[in-house]
Design a protein around this motif. Structure first.
Motif, PDB file in Angstrom:
ATOM      1  N   THR A  96       0.838  -1.205   0.000  1.00 34.01           N
ATOM      2  CA  THR A  96       0.000   0.000   0.000  1.00 34.01           C
ATOM      3  C   THR A  96       0.873   1.254   0.000  1.00 34.01           C
ATOM      4  OG1 THR A  96      -1.762  -1.180   1.164  1.00 34.01           O
ATOM      5  CG2 THR A  96      -1.811   1.245   1.254  1.00 34.01           C
ATOM      6  N   ALA A  97       1.916   1.264   0.818  1.00 36.51           N
ATOM      7  CA  ALA A  97       2.823   2.416   0.878  1.00 36.51           C
ATOM      8  C   ALA A  97       3.553   2.605  -0.447  1.00 36.51           C
ATOM      9  CB  ALA A  97       3.829   2.234   2.020  1.00 36.51           C
ATOM     10  N   GLN A  98       3.966   1.513  -1.061  1.00 34.92           N
ATOM     11  CA  GLN A  98       4.671   1.614  -2.336  1.00 34.92           C
ATOM     12  C   GLN A  98       3.748   2.162  -3.425  1.00 34.92           C
ATOM     13  OE1 GLN A  98       5.810  -1.952  -4.382  1.00 34.92           O
ATOM     14  NE2 GLN A  98       7.135  -0.839  -5.791  1.00 34.92           N
ATOM     15  N   GLY A 160       3.855  -3.576  -7.325  1.00 36.43           N
ATOM     16  CA  GLY A 160       3.521  -2.300  -6.692  1.00 36.43           C
ATOM     17  C   GLY A 160       3.701  -1.124  -7.629  1.00 36.43           C
ATOM     18  N   HIS A 161       4.790  -1.156  -8.375  1.00 36.98           N
ATOM     19  CA  HIS A 161       5.034  -0.077  -9.336  1.00 36.98           C
ATOM     20  C   HIS A 161       3.962  -0.077 -10.425  1.00 36.98           C
ATOM     21  CE1 HIS A 161       6.862   1.975 -12.802  1.00 36.98           C
ATOM     22  NE2 HIS A 161       7.286   2.792 -11.864  1.00 36.98           N
ATOM     23  N   GLY A 162       3.678  -1.249 -10.954  1.00 40.78           N
ATOM     24  CA  GLY A 162       2.655  -1.349 -11.991  1.00 40.78           C
ATOM     25  C   GLY A 162       1.285  -0.911 -11.497  1.00 40.78           C
ATOM     26  N   ALA A 163       0.951  -1.318 -10.290  1.00 39.31           N
ATOM     27  CA  ALA A 163      -0.347  -0.926  -9.727  1.00 39.31           C
ATOM     28  C   ALA A 163      -0.403   0.585  -9.536  1.00 39.31           C
ATOM     29  CB  ALA A 163      -0.583  -1.633  -8.398  1.00 39.31           C
ATOM     30  N   GLY A 164       0.685   1.167  -9.043  1.00 42.64           N
ATOM     31  CA  GLY A 164       0.712   2.615  -8.847  1.00 42.64           C
ATOM     32  C   GLY A 164       0.532   3.367 -10.150  1.00 42.64           C
ATOM     33  N   MET A 165       1.200   2.903 -11.192  1.00 44.48           N
ATOM     34  CA  MET A 165       1.063   3.552 -12.501  1.00 44.48           C
ATOM     35  C   MET A 165      -0.353   3.362 -13.051  1.00 44.48           C
ATOM     36  SD  MET A 165       3.902   5.058 -12.926  1.00 44.48           S
ATOM     37  CE  MET A 165       3.965   5.518 -14.649  1.00 44.48           C
ATOM     38  N   ALA A 166      -0.934   2.196 -12.802  1.00 47.55           N
ATOM     39  CA  ALA A 166      -2.265   1.902 -13.336  1.00 47.55           C
ATOM     40  C   ALA A 166      -3.361   2.715 -12.650  1.00 47.55           C
ATOM     41  CB  ALA A 166      -2.566   0.412 -13.192  1.00 47.55           C
ATOM     42  N   VAL A 167      -3.204   3.020 -11.374  1.00 44.13           N
ATOM     43  CA  VAL A 167      -4.278   3.688 -10.631  1.00 44.13           C
ATOM     44  C   VAL A 167      -4.031   5.174 -10.406  1.00 44.13           C
ATOM     45  CG1 VAL A 167      -4.931   1.523  -9.494  1.00 44.13           C
ATOM     46  CG2 VAL A 167      -3.402   3.135  -8.318  1.00 44.13           C
ATOM     47  N   ARG A 168      -2.999   5.727 -11.025  1.00 40.38           N
ATOM     48  CA  ARG A 168      -2.669   7.152 -10.832  1.00 40.38           C
ATOM     49  C   ARG A 168      -3.865   8.071 -11.022  1.00 40.38           C
ATOM     50  NH1 ARG A 168       1.725   7.153 -14.754  1.00 40.38           N
ATOM     51  NH2 ARG A 168       0.230   8.419 -15.842  1.00 40.38           N
ATOM     52  N   ASN A 169      -4.678   7.790 -12.015  1.00 34.70           N
ATOM     53  CA  ASN A 169      -5.795   8.671 -12.333  1.00 34.70           C
ATOM     54  C   ASN A 169      -7.152   8.047 -12.002  1.00 34.70           C
ATOM     55  OD1 ASN A 169      -4.029  10.672 -13.416  1.00 34.70           O
ATOM     56  ND2 ASN A 169      -3.800   9.388 -15.226  1.00 34.70           N
ATOM     57  N   SER A 171     -10.012   6.404  -9.026  1.00 35.67           N
ATOM     58  CA  SER A 171     -10.560   6.724  -7.702  1.00 35.67           C
ATOM     59  C   SER A 171      -9.834   5.882  -6.646  1.00 35.67           C
ATOM     60  CB  SER A 171     -12.051   6.398  -7.667  1.00 35.67           C
ATOM     61  OG  SER A 171     -12.248   4.995  -7.703  1.00 35.67           O
ATOM     62  N   PRO A 172      -9.869   6.325  -5.397  1.00 40.19           N
ATOM     63  CA  PRO A 172      -9.274   5.523  -4.320  1.00 40.19           C
ATOM     64  C   PRO A 172      -9.878   4.118  -4.227  1.00 40.19           C
ATOM     65  CG  PRO A 172      -9.705   7.739  -3.536  1.00 40.19           C
ATOM     66  CD  PRO A 172     -10.327   7.623  -4.913  1.00 40.19           C
ATOM     67  N   GLU A 173     -11.172   4.007  -4.507  1.00 39.03           N
ATOM     68  CA  GLU A 173     -11.826   2.690  -4.464  1.00 39.03           C
ATOM     69  C   GLU A 173     -11.235   1.765  -5.527  1.00 39.03           C
ATOM     70  OE1 GLU A 173     -13.872   5.601  -4.968  1.00 39.03           O
ATOM     71  OE2 GLU A 173     -13.969   5.833  -2.805  1.00 39.03           O
ATOM     72  N   ASP A 174     -11.005   2.310  -6.729  1.00 42.48           N
ATOM     73  CA  ASP A 174     -10.392   1.510  -7.790  1.00 42.48           C
ATOM     74  C   ASP A 174      -8.991   1.069  -7.375  1.00 42.48           C
ATOM     75  OD1 ASP A 174     -12.604   1.766  -9.432  1.00 42.48           O
ATOM     76  OD2 ASP A 174     -11.764   3.424 -10.598  1.00 42.48           O
ATOM     77  N   GLY A 175      -8.246   1.957  -6.752  1.00 43.10           N
ATOM     78  CA  GLY A 175      -6.903   1.623  -6.288  1.00 43.10           C
ATOM     79  C   GLY A 175      -6.918   0.512  -5.251  1.00 43.10           C
ATOM     80  N   ARG A 176      -7.836   0.607  -4.315  1.00 44.80           N
ATOM     81  CA  ARG A 176      -7.936  -0.448  -3.285  1.00 44.80           C
ATOM     82  C   ARG A 176      -8.319  -1.783  -3.901  1.00 44.80           C
ATOM     83  NH1 ARG A 176      -9.699   4.023  -0.311  1.00 44.80           N
ATOM     84  NH2 ARG A 176     -11.877   3.721  -0.844  1.00 44.80           N
ATOM     85  N   ARG A 177      -9.186  -1.756  -4.904  1.00 42.59           N
ATOM     86  CA  ARG A 177      -9.607  -3.001  -5.559  1.00 42.59           C
ATOM     87  C   ARG A 177      -8.430  -3.644  -6.299  1.00 42.59           C
ATOM     88  NH1 ARG A 177     -13.593  -1.018  -7.830  1.00 42.59           N
ATOM     89  NH2 ARG A 177     -12.814  -0.771  -9.946  1.00 42.59           N
ATOM     90  N   LEU A 179      -5.268  -3.263  -5.627  1.00 41.18           N
ATOM     91  CA  LEU A 179      -4.359  -3.754  -4.598  1.00 41.18           C
ATOM     92  C   LEU A 179      -4.867  -5.069  -3.991  1.00 41.18           C
ATOM     93  CD1 LEU A 179      -1.711  -2.933  -3.327  1.00 41.18           C
ATOM     94  CD2 LEU A 179      -2.980  -1.633  -1.638  1.00 41.18           C
ATOM     95  N   ALA A 180      -6.155  -5.179  -3.778  1.00 41.98           N
ATOM     96  CA  ALA A 180      -6.731  -6.414  -3.233  1.00 41.98           C
ATOM     97  C   ALA A 180      -6.514  -7.590  -4.187  1.00 41.98           C
ATOM     98  CB  ALA A 180      -8.221  -6.222  -2.946  1.00 41.98           C
ATOM     99  N   VAL A 181      -6.641  -7.346  -5.489  1.00 42.73           N
ATOM    100  CA  VAL A 181      -6.419  -8.406  -6.478  1.00 42.73           C
ATOM    101  C   VAL A 181      -4.967  -8.874  -6.418  1.00 42.73           C
ATOM    102  CG1 VAL A 181      -6.319  -8.896  -8.961  1.00 42.73           C
ATOM    103  CG2 VAL A 181      -8.291  -7.696  -8.002  1.00 42.73           C
ATOM    104  N   ILE A 182      -4.049  -7.939  -6.332  1.00 40.55           N
ATOM    105  CA  ILE A 182      -2.615  -8.289  -6.261  1.00 40.55           C
ATOM    106  C   ILE A 182      -2.339  -9.086  -4.987  1.00 40.55           C
ATOM    107  CG2 ILE A 182      -0.295  -7.344  -5.918  1.00 40.55           C
ATOM    108  CD1 ILE A 182      -1.173  -5.029  -7.786  1.00 40.55           C
ATOM    109  N   LEU A 183      -2.850  -8.615  -3.866  1.00 43.92           N
ATOM    110  CA  LEU A 183      -2.606  -9.332  -2.606  1.00 43.92           C
ATOM    111  C   LEU A 183      -3.205 -10.727  -2.634  1.00 43.92           C
ATOM    112  CD1 LEU A 183      -3.165  -6.302  -0.213  1.00 43.92           C
ATOM    113  CD2 LEU A 183      -1.018  -7.619  -0.472  1.00 43.92           C
ATOM    114  N   ASP A 184      -4.393 -10.876  -3.189  1.00 41.49           N
ATOM    115  CA  ASP A 184      -4.995 -12.211  -3.306  1.00 41.49           C
ATOM    116  C   ASP A 184      -4.139 -13.116  -4.176  1.00 41.49           C
ATOM    117  OD1 ASP A 184      -7.098 -11.596  -1.663  1.00 41.49           O
ATOM    118  OD2 ASP A 184      -8.541 -11.246  -3.297  1.00 41.49           O
TER     119      ASP A 184
END
Length: 188
Positions: A96-98, A160-169, A171-177, A179-184
């Motif tokens: 999440t921090a990354q 983490g880098h890919g997720a950050g680039m993907a969710v830059r623009n 919503s926070p909800e999309d970002g959390r979703r 991240l949840a997929v990656i963690l799963d």
């Protein structure tokens, strides 16, 4: 490496000046881009131009110091989480921090990486430092039987880098979703 002679520690006042210059450069580079005049950085950091140039004889040296500082903070966060939290929670908090760091610092990180030779000592050091930090979290989670055995620290960094680039623009909800997929996907 900050300072002059490699074998001699920096005086306290010189250390404070160095740190103020790096913090100010980071702030101004983030706000205004890489072309901020070095004299403006010196003025805002409340040091003379000579002090700035003594620590950073070139703009590239200042870029390297700012990049190294950014990466140190990020890596230190991974080690602190490892010490503070159980393995899964530490890995989740780190990822999440990354992702947050990539979203918030992507412009700064992009121009810093473009300004630093990928074969440079600074770039190599920063890659190694992040891989070690993430590896500690991954190893702890694997030892606890929480994540797949085929995962490496560098995989988590890339995710983490890919997720950050993907969710830059997004919503926070999309970002959390995302991240949840990656963690799963990391779980056993």
């Amino acid at each position: 490496m900050p300072g002059g002679d490699a074998g001699r520690p920096m005086r306290a006042d010189a250390r404070r000046n160095y740190e103020r210059i790096v913090a100010t450069a980071k702030e101004l580079f983030t706000a205004h881009g890489a072309d901020v005049p070095l004299d403006d950085i010196a003025k805002k950091a409340e040091v003379g131009a000579g002090t700035l140039y003594r620590h950073f004889p070139t703009r590239e040296k200042l870029f390297e110091a700012v990049y190294r500082d950014e990466i140190e903070v990020l890596a230190d966060r991974a080690f602190a989480l490892h010490d503070e939290l159980p393995p899964w929670e530490a890995l989740e908090a780190w990822l999440t921090a990354q992702v947050t760091w990539v979203v918030e610092r992507h412009k700064l990180a992009t121009f810093l990486k473009e300004s630093i030779d990928s074969g440079s000592e600074t770039f190599q050091y920063c890659q190694k430092r992040l891989r070690e930090a993430t590896g500690v979290l991954v190893d702890a989670a694997q030892d606890a039987g929480l994540i797949r055995a085929d995962i490496q620290g560098v995989d988590v960094l890339r995710l983490g880098h890919g997720a950050g680039m993907a969710v830059r623009n997004c919503s926070p909800e999309d970002g959390r979703r995302v991240l949840a997929v990656i963690l799963d996907g990391l779980r056993v």
